[in-house]
Design a protein around this motif. Sequence first.
Motif, PDB file in Angstrom:
ATOM      1  N   UNK A  49      -7.565 -26.156  -9.627  1.00 38.30           N
ATOM      2  CA  UNK A  49      -8.350 -25.049  -8.916  1.00 38.30           C
ATOM      3  C   UNK A  49      -8.774 -23.942  -9.976  1.00 38.30           C
ATOM      4  N   UNK A  50      -7.934 -23.444 -10.865  1.00 37.12           N
ATOM      5  CA  UNK A  50      -8.384 -22.369 -11.880  1.00 37.12           C
ATOM      6  C   UNK A  50      -9.293 -22.667 -12.703  1.00 37.12           C
ATOM      7  N   UNK A  51      -9.264 -23.893 -13.622  1.00 39.24           N
ATOM      8  CA  UNK A  51     -10.193 -24.318 -14.825  1.00 39.24           C
ATOM      9  C   UNK A  51     -11.025 -25.159 -14.272  1.00 39.24           C
ATOM     10  N   UNK A  52     -10.881 -26.090 -13.292  1.00 39.99           N
ATOM     11  CA  UNK A  52     -12.017 -27.142 -12.978  1.00 39.99           C
ATOM     12  C   UNK A  52     -12.649 -26.745 -11.662  1.00 39.99           C
ATOM     13  N   UNK A  53     -12.038 -25.889 -10.797  1.00 32.76           N
ATOM     14  CA  UNK A  53     -12.841 -25.365  -9.572  1.00 32.76           C
ATOM     15  C   UNK A  53     -14.098 -24.873  -9.881  1.00 32.76           C
ATOM     16  N   UNK A  54     -14.183 -23.898 -10.891  1.00 33.55           N
ATOM     17  CA  UNK A  54     -15.295 -23.068 -11.244  1.00 33.55           C
ATOM     18  C   UNK A  54     -16.453 -24.105 -11.671  1.00 33.55           C
ATOM     19  N   UNK A  55     -16.205 -25.096 -12.398  1.00 33.84           N
ATOM     20  CA  UNK A  55     -17.143 -26.207 -12.775  1.00 33.84           C
ATOM     21  C   UNK A  55     -17.930 -26.865 -11.583  1.00 33.84           C
ATOM     22  N   UNK A  56     -16.962 -27.259 -10.787  1.00 33.06           N
ATOM     23  CA  UNK A  56     -17.421 -27.914  -9.395  1.00 33.06           C
ATOM     24  C   UNK A  56     -18.086 -26.856  -8.731  1.00 33.06           C
ATOM     25  N   UNK A  57     -17.887 -25.602  -8.325  1.00 33.64           N
ATOM     26  CA  UNK A  57     -18.697 -24.659  -7.769  1.00 33.64           C
ATOM     27  C   UNK A  57     -20.129 -24.554  -8.417  1.00 33.64           C
ATOM     28  N   UNK A  58     -20.450 -24.786  -9.823  1.00 34.44           N
ATOM     29  CA  UNK A  58     -21.315 -24.682 -10.613  1.00 34.44           C
ATOM     30  C   UNK A  58     -22.327 -25.958 -10.212  1.00 34.44           C
ATOM     31  N   UNK A  59     -22.002 -26.952  -9.574  1.00 35.12           N
ATOM     32  CA  UNK A  59     -22.650 -28.028  -9.120  1.00 35.12           C
ATOM     33  C   UNK A  59     -22.542 -29.135 -10.128  1.00 35.12           C
ATOM     34  N   UNK A  60     -21.404 -29.221 -11.136  1.00 37.97           N
ATOM     35  CA  UNK A  60     -21.203 -30.340 -11.888  1.00 37.97           C
ATOM     36  C   UNK A  60     -20.429 -31.503 -11.201  1.00 37.97           C
ATOM     37  N   UNK A  61     -21.003 -32.628 -11.686  1.00 33.89           N
ATOM     38  CA  UNK A  61     -20.406 -34.029 -10.901  1.00 33.89           C
ATOM     39  C   UNK A  61     -18.931 -34.262 -11.188  1.00 33.89           C
ATOM     40  N   UNK A  62     -17.933 -33.420 -10.814  1.00 37.17           N
ATOM     41  CA  UNK A  62     -16.677 -33.499 -11.208  1.00 37.17           C
ATOM     42  C   UNK A  62     -15.829 -33.567 -10.114  1.00 37.17           C
ATOM     43  N   UNK A  63     -14.898 -34.742 -10.181  1.00 40.16           N
ATOM     44  CA  UNK A  63     -13.816 -34.740  -8.999  1.00 40.16           C
ATOM     45  C   UNK A  63     -12.553 -34.469  -9.398  1.00 40.16           C
ATOM     46  N   UNK A  64     -11.927 -33.383  -9.218  1.00 38.33           N
ATOM     47  CA  UNK A  64     -10.763 -32.964  -9.615  1.00 38.33           C
ATOM     48  C   UNK A  64      -9.576 -33.931  -8.785  1.00 38.33           C
ATOM     49  N   UNK A  65      -8.687 -34.289  -9.554  1.00 34.59           N
ATOM     50  CA  UNK A  65      -7.589 -35.304  -8.964  1.00 34.59           C
ATOM     51  C   UNK A  65      -6.265 -34.785  -9.314  1.00 34.59           C
ATOM     52  N   UNK A  66      -5.369 -34.334  -8.620  1.00 33.88           N
ATOM     53  CA  UNK A  66      -3.966 -33.884  -8.927  1.00 33.88           C
ATOM     54  C   UNK A  66      -3.101 -35.325  -8.951  1.00 33.88           C
ATOM     55  N   UNK A  67      -2.862 -35.557 -10.345  1.00 30.12           N
ATOM     56  CA  UNK A  67      -1.967 -36.698 -10.561  1.00 30.12           C
ATOM     57  C   UNK A  67      -1.146 -36.679 -11.787  1.00 30.12           C
ATOM     58  N   UNK A  68      -0.144 -37.374 -12.052  1.00 35.16           N
ATOM     59  CA  UNK A  68       0.785 -37.373 -13.237  1.00 35.16           C
ATOM     60  C   UNK A  68       0.374 -38.235 -14.018  1.00 35.16           C
ATOM     61  N   UNK A  69      -0.347 -38.386 -15.018  1.00 36.59           N
ATOM     62  CA  UNK A  69      -0.585 -39.553 -15.933  1.00 36.59           C
ATOM     63  C   UNK A  69       0.595 -40.069 -16.465  1.00 36.59           C
ATOM     64  N   UNK A  70       1.668 -39.537 -16.718  1.00 36.41           N
ATOM     65  CA  UNK A  70       2.944 -39.922 -17.250  1.00 36.41           C
ATOM     66  C   UNK A  70       3.488 -40.890 -16.540  1.00 36.41           C
ATOM     67  N   UNK A  71       3.357 -41.296 -15.195  1.00 37.73           N
ATOM     68  CA  UNK A  71       4.012 -42.090 -14.424  1.00 37.73           C
ATOM     69  C   UNK A  71       3.003 -43.090 -13.773  1.00 37.73           C
ATOM     70  N   UNK A  72       3.523 -44.347 -13.561  1.00 42.41           N
ATOM     71  CA  UNK A  72       2.587 -45.415 -13.022  1.00 42.41           C
ATOM     72  C   UNK A  72       1.918 -45.032 -11.614  1.00 42.41           C
TER      73      UNK A  72
END
Length: 292
Positions: A49-72
């Motif tokens: 929300x803090x760092x990626x949200x503003x990029x999404x608000x600018x209209x950049x084609x970004x999908x934020x996903x909350x996930x822990x890449x350290x586990x399967x």
Amino acid sequence: MTADQLGLRGRLVVVSGAAGGGIGTTVTEMVAQAGATVVAVSRSKEKLDQHIGPLVDRGLPIMPVAADAAIDEGIDTALDAARSAARDTGTQLYGLVNVAGGAAPATWMPSTRVRRSDWRELFAANLETMFFMSQAVAGELRTSGCPGSIVSISSISGMNTAPFHIAYGTAKAAVVAATRTMGAELAAAGIRVNAVAPGVTETPASGTYVDDDPERDRRAIAMGRRGTPAEQAGAILFLLSDLSSYITGQTLLVDGGLNLRWTHVGADNTSLFLKDDNFRDAITRWEGQDLT
């Protein structure tokens, strides 16, 4: 140079470790600006929300996903999101950038004080996350029969010695080895695998133990200053893109010439970049260890 020369339009790129406010966030922004759809993965929704949200608000084609890449389970969540984003946007999965990793100040210590739990934690964060995310994306690319590009973050600590940070340095050296082997195995499928090894870079994470000392930087680094997240992201973007279409299995050292001097280790073999003497004393204390 135009975005079209990068060859990322119409492609989808996963960035693992996208929301730290440093290299991952910057490369997410730059890849999206180059025309790719980006799946930005972080285990912290708050940081997304803090760092990626503003990029999404600018209209950049970004999908934020909350996930822990350290586990399967987290990797499965990230890949499911990538498949969904590809369907929704009409793009094709192409790339992966592995930024997730790092090391807390508490992990600095003499090699004789490193416990198995310390070692395993740093290898899990810096090697296993990189490898199993790469494995998953490479498997997806091979199943689809599509080419791709995977870029991971190693470190200057994995390219030379890492006094009082042996587990981190060894894990980052293993990233280099894994990059070379995967590059060889996947080349015939059109999947390139490379890495970037940053030197001292001004990021929120490094700020926890590296202080601001321009004179010290001029002595230690050939270019006389620390790097920025954008400079690391630029190297990553190059390796991700078609501009590096004949490069695989390589690790690009992006350190402003720090390795050319290698004078940032002081008389006590600790890094001159460490923030204060109390921290230096704490990590170099040899006596009274109980490793049982």
